[in-house]
Design a protein around this motif. Structure first.
Motif, PDB file in Angstrom:
ATOM      1  N   LEU A   7      10.113  -6.307  -2.695  1.00  0.00           N
ATOM      2  CA  LEU A   7       8.788  -5.947  -3.189  1.00  0.00           C
ATOM      3  C   LEU A   7       8.236  -6.982  -4.161  1.00  0.00           C
ATOM      4  O   LEU A   7       7.028  -7.222  -4.207  1.00  0.00           O
ATOM      5  CB  LEU A   7       8.836  -4.581  -3.876  1.00  0.00           C
ATOM      6  CG  LEU A   7       9.108  -3.380  -2.968  1.00  0.00           C
ATOM      7  CD1 LEU A   7       9.309  -2.132  -3.807  1.00  0.00           C
ATOM      8  CD2 LEU A   7       7.961  -3.176  -1.978  1.00  0.00           C
ATOM      9  N   ASP A   8       9.102  -7.578  -4.961  1.00  0.00           N
ATOM     10  CA  ASP A   8       8.612  -8.355  -6.103  1.00  0.00           C
ATOM     11  C   ASP A   8       9.226  -9.750  -6.172  1.00  0.00           C
ATOM     12  O   ASP A   8       9.609 -10.219  -7.246  1.00  0.00           O
ATOM     13  CB  ASP A   8       8.856  -7.596  -7.413  1.00  0.00           C
ATOM     14  CG  ASP A   8      10.261  -6.995  -7.484  1.00  0.00           C
ATOM     15  OD1 ASP A   8      11.162  -7.482  -6.780  1.00  0.00           O
ATOM     16  OD2 ASP A   8      10.444  -6.032  -8.247  1.00  0.00           O
ATOM     17  N   ARG A  47       5.507 -11.090 -12.416  1.00  0.00           N
ATOM     18  CA  ARG A  47       5.341 -10.838 -10.979  1.00  0.00           C
ATOM     19  C   ARG A  47       3.877 -10.689 -10.600  1.00  0.00           C
ATOM     20  O   ARG A  47       3.025 -10.345 -11.425  1.00  0.00           O
ATOM     21  CB  ARG A  47       6.122  -9.584 -10.588  1.00  0.00           C
ATOM     22  CG  ARG A  47       7.489  -9.808  -9.950  1.00  0.00           C
ATOM     23  CD  ARG A  47       8.253 -10.927 -10.563  1.00  0.00           C
ATOM     24  NE  ARG A  47       9.412 -11.314  -9.747  1.00  0.00           N
ATOM     25  CZ  ARG A  47      10.281 -12.235 -10.068  1.00  0.00           C
ATOM     26  NH1 ARG A  47      10.141 -12.898 -11.186  1.00  0.00           N
ATOM     27  NH2 ARG A  47      11.301 -12.534  -9.290  1.00  0.00           N
ATOM     28  N   ILE A  49       2.992  -7.488  -4.643  1.00  0.00           N
ATOM     29  CA  ILE A  49       3.782  -6.250  -4.595  1.00  0.00           C
ATOM     30  C   ILE A  49       3.046  -5.205  -3.758  1.00  0.00           C
ATOM     31  O   ILE A  49       3.655  -4.512  -2.928  1.00  0.00           O
ATOM     32  CB  ILE A  49       4.053  -5.732  -6.020  1.00  0.00           C
ATOM     33  CG1 ILE A  49       4.915  -6.740  -6.786  1.00  0.00           C
ATOM     34  CG2 ILE A  49       4.746  -4.369  -5.975  1.00  0.00           C
ATOM     35  CD1 ILE A  49       5.036  -6.454  -8.265  1.00  0.00           C
ATOM     36  N   GLY A 108      13.311  -3.406  -5.090  1.00  0.00           N
ATOM     37  CA  GLY A 108      12.478  -3.808  -6.217  1.00  0.00           C
ATOM     38  C   GLY A 108      13.374  -3.966  -7.428  1.00  0.00           C
ATOM     39  O   GLY A 108      14.590  -3.742  -7.355  1.00  0.00           O
ATOM     40  N   THR A 120       6.044  -3.741 -10.622  1.00  0.00           N
ATOM     41  CA  THR A 120       6.723  -3.067  -9.515  1.00  0.00           C
ATOM     42  C   THR A 120       6.712  -1.562  -9.714  1.00  0.00           C
ATOM     43  O   THR A 120       6.364  -0.791  -8.803  1.00  0.00           O
ATOM     44  CB  THR A 120       8.178  -3.566  -9.402  1.00  0.00           C
ATOM     45  OG1 THR A 120       8.166  -4.964  -9.163  1.00  0.00           O
ATOM     46  CG2 THR A 120       8.909  -2.862  -8.278  1.00  0.00           C
ATOM     47  N   THR A 128       3.201  -0.037  -9.374  1.00  0.00           N
ATOM     48  CA  THR A 128       2.782   0.036  -7.977  1.00  0.00           C
ATOM     49  C   THR A 128       3.478   1.192  -7.263  1.00  0.00           C
ATOM     50  O   THR A 128       2.847   1.970  -6.531  1.00  0.00           O
ATOM     51  CB  THR A 128       3.083  -1.281  -7.247  1.00  0.00           C
ATOM     52  OG1 THR A 128       2.376  -2.343  -7.890  1.00  0.00           O
ATOM     53  CG2 THR A 128       2.671  -1.207  -5.785  1.00  0.00           C
TER      54      THR A 128
END
Length: 376
Positions: free
Chosen positions: A298-299, A313, A318, A339, A346, A349
């Motif tokens: 994800l990141d 990030r 993301i 993540g 992260t 989100t």
């Protein structure tokens, strides 16, 4: 009245009576079943379908309405409306044909029909054509979220554990708050993985968590010793995945030894996929472990370095990776994302997007649920 006229009239009476008797007999044979009979038949159908679905590994989907709209917008009620999730490896068309064959012994008719949203449906009716019910099937859309690097920050751990779905907490042995995070995760019913340090090309200064780092060239006895040490620091783990480890997971010898150590411990091994040259998941598969591979990071993308030497990030990236995760799950039936606990973007989100995805039919599950079975 003549004798002949009387005979003709009598013949007509006899013919009318015979036709009335025949019509009555035909009605008795072809009449629709009584409401009570239909209800009983509907219950029999529900029981038969549920038994069949259980044998086929289908999970109930409780979103049926038991009503349909006719062309004139009038509502008609169904005796049953059953929904199921089918595993990705099951063919929905084959399952539909099995349901059609199931209808005959129940005294019903059935035919495949499309349903909303791409689901496969089968419509059942009584002998007189009256709708009896519907069974529809949709491919599973299962997602696992694994949060790595847990154990360093208690506040971050609390935010992870508060996410509105099952998450798998990958905790680094000997991180400063590792044991406290284990207790928090256990109390919240969250799954735990050992986030096992493994050697990468970018060795940092010695830190406490490197007390159990796996390196190429170690013998199996040393690997077993370090795994036992990690399990003492992170108890109650359902699985293990690698922390860093681009060098370690490229070593066939090290990975083969690791999997032989893990096999009697009944742990899932997840390959975090930190290098394209990884052999970790193949070693786990070949050793007969339950295994899995990460599908989405994800990141991984960052915008810039912060003042402390860390990396900030990219929230847009993301968001895009989360959308890709859901797309993969819809396409394949299952998908796994990693993540990291230390990145606020992260967690923000995930906190926002997970409820949206759940409303759209995505089911979030512990990572171990999506492991491939090991060889016997």
């Amino acid at each position: 009245m003549s004798i002949r006229g009387g005979q003709r009239r009598f013949g007509r009476w006899i013919l009318a009576a015979a036709l009335a008797v025949a019509a009555g007999a035909l009605w008795l044979i072809l009449r629709p079943p009584a409401i009570e009979d239909r209800s009983a038949r509907g219950r029999e159908a529900v029981s038969a379908v549920e038994t069949w679905a259980k044998r086929r590994g289908l999970r109930p989907n409780e979103s049926g309405s038991r009503k349909e709209l006719r062309a004139d917008d009038r509502v008609r009620w169904l005796d049953f409306d059953l929904g199921f999730w089918h595993p990705p490896r099951r063919n929905a068309a084959v399952l539909a044909r099995e349901l059609v064959q199931l209808a005959g012994p129940l005294g019903l008719r059935a035919r495949p029909a499309p349903a909303e949203g791409g689901a496969q449906a089968v419509e059942f009716s009584f002998a007189d054509g009256r709708p009896a019910g519907r069974v529809w099937m949709r491919r599973e859309c299962l997602v696992a979220i694994v949060i790595d690097d847990m154990g360093f920050n208690l506040n971050a751990a609390k935010r992870v554990i508060a996410l509105p779905c099952p998450v798998t907490c990958a905790i680094i042995p000997f991180a400063g708050h590792a044991k406290a995070v284990v207790r928090l995760a256990r109390a919240a019913g969250k799954e735990i993985y050992i986030h096992m340090p493994m050697e990468s090309p970018f060795r940092a200064a010695d830190v406490p968590e490197y007390r159990c780092i796996l390196r190429p060239g170690m013998d199996r006895a040393r690997v077993a010793e370090l795994v036992r040490l990690a399990m003492t620091e992170v108890p109650h783990a359902a699985g293990m995945n690698n922390h860093e480890g681009s060098l370690a997971t490229e070593s066939p010898e090290l990975m083969a030894d690791l999997m032989q150590v893990l096999k009697p411990l009944d742990l899932v091994f997840m390959d975090s996929g930190t290098t394209e040259k990884t052999v970790a998941w193949m070693a786990a598969r070949d050793a007969g472990l339950r295994w899995q591979r990460r599908n989405v990071f994800l990141d991984a993308e960052y915008l810039k370095r912060d003042g402390a030497g860390g990396r900030i990030r990219n929230p847009a990236a993301i968001e895009a990776e989360f959308s890709r995760l859901i797309g993969l799950a819809r396409q394949r039936g299952v998908a796994i994302a990693i993540g990291h606990a230390q990145f606020a973007a992260t967690l923000e989100t995930l906190a926002r997007r997970i409820p949206e995805a759940r409303r759209e039919g995505v089911e979030f599950v512990p990572a171990s649920w999506l492991a491939h079975p090991g060889k016997p």
